[in-house]
Enzyme design. Structure first.
Site, PDB file in Angstrom:
ATOM      1  N   SER A 170       0.837  -1.198   0.000  1.00 43.35           N
ATOM      2  CA  SER A 170       0.000   0.000   0.000  1.00 43.35           C
ATOM      3  C   SER A 170       0.878   1.258   0.000  1.00 43.35           C
ATOM      4  O   SER A 170       1.743   1.372  -0.863  1.00 43.35           O
ATOM      5  CB  SER A 170      -0.953  -0.059   1.200  1.00 43.35           C
ATOM      6  OG  SER A 170      -1.980   0.882   1.042  1.00 43.35           O
ATOM      7  N   ASP A 268     -10.266  -3.787  -4.773  1.00 39.87           N
ATOM      8  CA  ASP A 268      -9.386  -2.723  -4.274  1.00 39.87           C
ATOM      9  C   ASP A 268      -9.479  -1.551  -5.240  1.00 39.87           C
ATOM     10  O   ASP A 268      -9.272  -1.724  -6.441  1.00 39.87           O
ATOM     11  CB  ASP A 268      -7.943  -3.269  -4.228  1.00 39.87           C
ATOM     12  CG  ASP A 268      -6.938  -2.254  -3.690  1.00 39.87           C
ATOM     13  OD1 ASP A 268      -7.309  -1.086  -3.468  1.00 39.87           O
ATOM     14  OD2 ASP A 268      -5.768  -2.636  -3.514  1.00 39.87           O
ATOM     15  N   HIS A 298      -8.095  -4.920  -0.756  1.00 35.95           N
ATOM     16  CA  HIS A 298      -6.890  -4.169  -0.423  1.00 35.95           C
ATOM     17  C   HIS A 298      -6.352  -4.672   0.926  1.00 35.95           C
ATOM     18  O   HIS A 298      -7.122  -4.997   1.819  1.00 35.95           O
ATOM     19  CB  HIS A 298      -7.220  -2.675  -0.324  1.00 35.95           C
ATOM     20  CG  HIS A 298      -6.021  -1.824  -0.079  1.00 35.95           C
ATOM     21  ND1 HIS A 298      -5.107  -1.538  -1.070  1.00 35.95           N
ATOM     22  CD2 HIS A 298      -5.563  -1.212   1.041  1.00 35.95           C
ATOM     23  CE1 HIS A 298      -4.140  -0.776  -0.570  1.00 35.95           C
ATOM     24  NE2 HIS A 298      -4.394  -0.561   0.706  1.00 35.95           N
TER      25      HIS A 298
END
Lengths: 330, 251
Positions: A170, A268, A298
């Site tokens: 991320s 995501d 995600h």
């Protein structure tokens, strides 16, 4: 894929319920006090969070250290080694996720431990400064300084200065590839590989044009509102989101960057920008392995107990790293 | 004493082939891409003396020229070529963008097929022009069961290995007049360091169940077949592709 019609896997559905029941898991529903509390609360070794995040495997030695950063304070490091590994293995730098405003190296114990044991590598995870107290470019500077410091001190760390890789999930994946570009630009340490796990490569409003953003109606783990809140905390007023150090998708040239493995998840909002970045790297001649897990949300690699593809994804990451770092994965 | 070049020889199936050839009394050139530590450790471990480590990055097939020169210089010649180096990538057709798909195809064809053709050309050139003549030369390609059984996640890998089998068979005909026998092996799933992660858990059970032996193959089992194809006895078997898959796929 039409995300609304696809049934959720049981583990993902449970994760979604747990996250939505916990207001501290959504940045867009946090006030300043709640954020400050979240930033200073260590993840306990027991309890729901520790269970969900998983633990480092047996056989991993975790130590903490720090080094003097140019901003005056010392940057904490969390270092993972395989208990039975000889020195001189590859050096892997890890940057944790959390939208530039949350998270800590502890979140990545599970995957860092796997990488350390499977590659007989030294994994160094840095506790970089978080927004909004420290907005862009603080995190970028901290991560790049960690790279240059670790390269200089590779011998002390027990790693090989000629085999350094970066990885991140991320926000940490954004930082990993930004650091890779920066190192090329500034003639810094030569990187052998980059692992980009659901990377946010474009922090501009252009994300709204992507299908994966528009389809993100179920907001599992990361809602579109969360993403906007994270970006606002990280960038503040007056920062150009098209700066490649913010949005590496806008780097003029990606040629000469290290080989990459890019992991994307179908549920995501960042899915499409991860794929687009993999395509851009490929167009620039960089060897890229893209691993797409359509039924994962995600952040799924942070929840190995609930997300069934975290095992295969980790195996794919380790295989890609092993090939680039010239080690036989164990 | 024969001189053998084994590409991709530092680990996995390649290392087992190197070990088997050395045990048979051959002098071996252990090829690796980079990071010679594993190859040197292997050289120290195997039977006999006079083995060497050679390096080349076969992601550019033209590197084969330098690799053959290097080997001839180090060993004084080549009698047997074993092309084992390979590149494997999974790229599902339904989730892989076009540009990545094509780039992956090119990478796999380059190492698995073009490098084989380049090496074969240079080694044959050496064999034909050496003073003692080409007779007794051997070329063995390490192919894959995937060429027949299909590789749904790694289509380019399967196709490149099918091409490699066909290359070996065409060369068998072309090189028979020179007394050079050519063959290939088609291993199924083999337990190596690189495949270890896929063998754990339920997925591993499914892989083992592909064979009635309920296990996967060992690198040494592939090496035994390669050693046979490289042996002087293997003249009349030229052009064959030996299945080494524990009856997990019959054709």
């Amino acid at each position: 894929m039409n995300q609304d019609r696809e049934p959720l896997l049981p583990g993902v559905r449970l994760l979604d319920r747990i996250m939505k029941a916990n207001p501290a898991s959504s940045i867009s529903r946090m006030d300043a006090a709640a954020l400050a509390k979240a930033q200073t609360t260590a993840i306990p070794d027991r309890g729901v969070a520790a269970f969900l995040l998983g633990r480092a495997k047996r056989g991993v030695t975790i130590t903490t250290s720090d080094f003097p950063a140019s901003h005056g304070a010392r940057l904490p490091l969390r270092i993972y080694r395989s208990r039975d590994a000889a020195t001189g293995g590859p050096l892997v730098l890890n940057f944790h996720g959390g939208g530039f405003a949350l998270g800590s190296p502890r979140m990545c114990d599970w995957i860092c431990g796997i990488v350390a044991t499977r590659l007989a590598a030294v994994v160094v995870s840095v506790d970089y400064r978080l927004a909004p107290t420290h907005r862009f470019p603080a995190a970028v500077e901290d991560c790049y300084e960690t790279l240059t410091w670790a390269a200089e001190h590779a011998g002390d760390l027990g790693g090989d200065p000629d085999r350094i890789a970066v990885m991140g999930d991320s926000a940490g994946a954004n930082l990993a590839t930004v650091v890779a570009i920066m190192s090329r630009e500034e003639g810094g340490p030569r990187l052998a590989h980059q692992t980009l796990i659901y990377p946010p490569t474009d922090l501009t409003e252009n994300v709204r044009q992507t299908r994966s953003y528009q389809d993100n109606t179920r907001s599992i783990v990361l809602s579109n509102e969360d993403m906007a809140a994270f970006n606002a905390l990280y960038l503040g007023e007056g920062t150009d989101a098209r700066d490649w150090r913010v949005s590496p998708a806008y780097a003029k040239d990606l040629a000469g960057l290290p080989p990459a493995v890019v992991v994307v998840a179908g549920l995501d909002p960042l899915h499409d920008m991860g794929v687009a970045y993999a395509e851009a790297l490929t167009a620039a001649g960089v060897p890229v392995t893209l691993k797409d897990y359509p039924r994962m949300p995600h952040g799924f690699l942070s929840f190995p107990r609930l997300c069934r593809d975290s095992g295969p994804a980790t195996a794919a990451i380790v295989a890609a790293q092993a090939a680039a770092l010239r080690v036989a994965a164990r | 004493m024969r001189r053998v070049l084994v590409t991709g020889g530092s680990r996995g199936i390649g290392a087992a082939i190197v070990t088997a050839m050395a045990a048979g009394g051959d002098r071996v050139a252990i090829h690796c891409r980079a990071g010679v530590q594993a190859a040197q450790a292997l050289r120290a471990r195997i039977a006999g003396t006079g083995h060497v480590v050679v390096t080349a990055d076969l992601s550019d097939a033209d590197a084969a020229t330098g690799l053959v020169e290097q080997t001839v210089r180090a060993l004084g010649g080549i009698d047997v070529l074993v092309h084992n180096a390979g590149h494997y990538e999974e790229q599902p057709i339904d989730t892989t963008p076009y540009a990545l798909w094509m780039a992956g195809w090119r990478r796999m064809l380059e190492v698995n097929l073009l490098a084989a053709a380049a090496l074969a050309h240079q080694v044959v050139d050496h064999l034909v022009h050496r003073p003692e003549g080409p007779t007794g030369g051997r070329i063995v390609m390490v192919g894959s069961r995937g060429a027949y059984r299909g590789e749904p996640e790694a289509t380019a890998y399967g196709a490149s290995k099918a091409g490699l089998h066909a290359l070996a068979q065409s060369l068998a005909v072309a090189l028979a007049p020179h007394g050079i026998a050519v063959g290939a092996v088609a291993p199924g799933f083999i337990r190596t360091e690189m495949s270890a992660n896929r063998l754990s858990g339920a997925a591993g059970d499914a892989i083992r169940a592909q064979s009635p032996y309920q296990r996967v193959g060992e690198p040494a089992e592939v090496a035994a077949a390669v050693a046979w194809l490289a042996s002087p006895a293997a003249t009349w078997t030229t052009g064959t592709v030996i299945d080494v898959n524990g009856a997990s796929y019959l054709r």
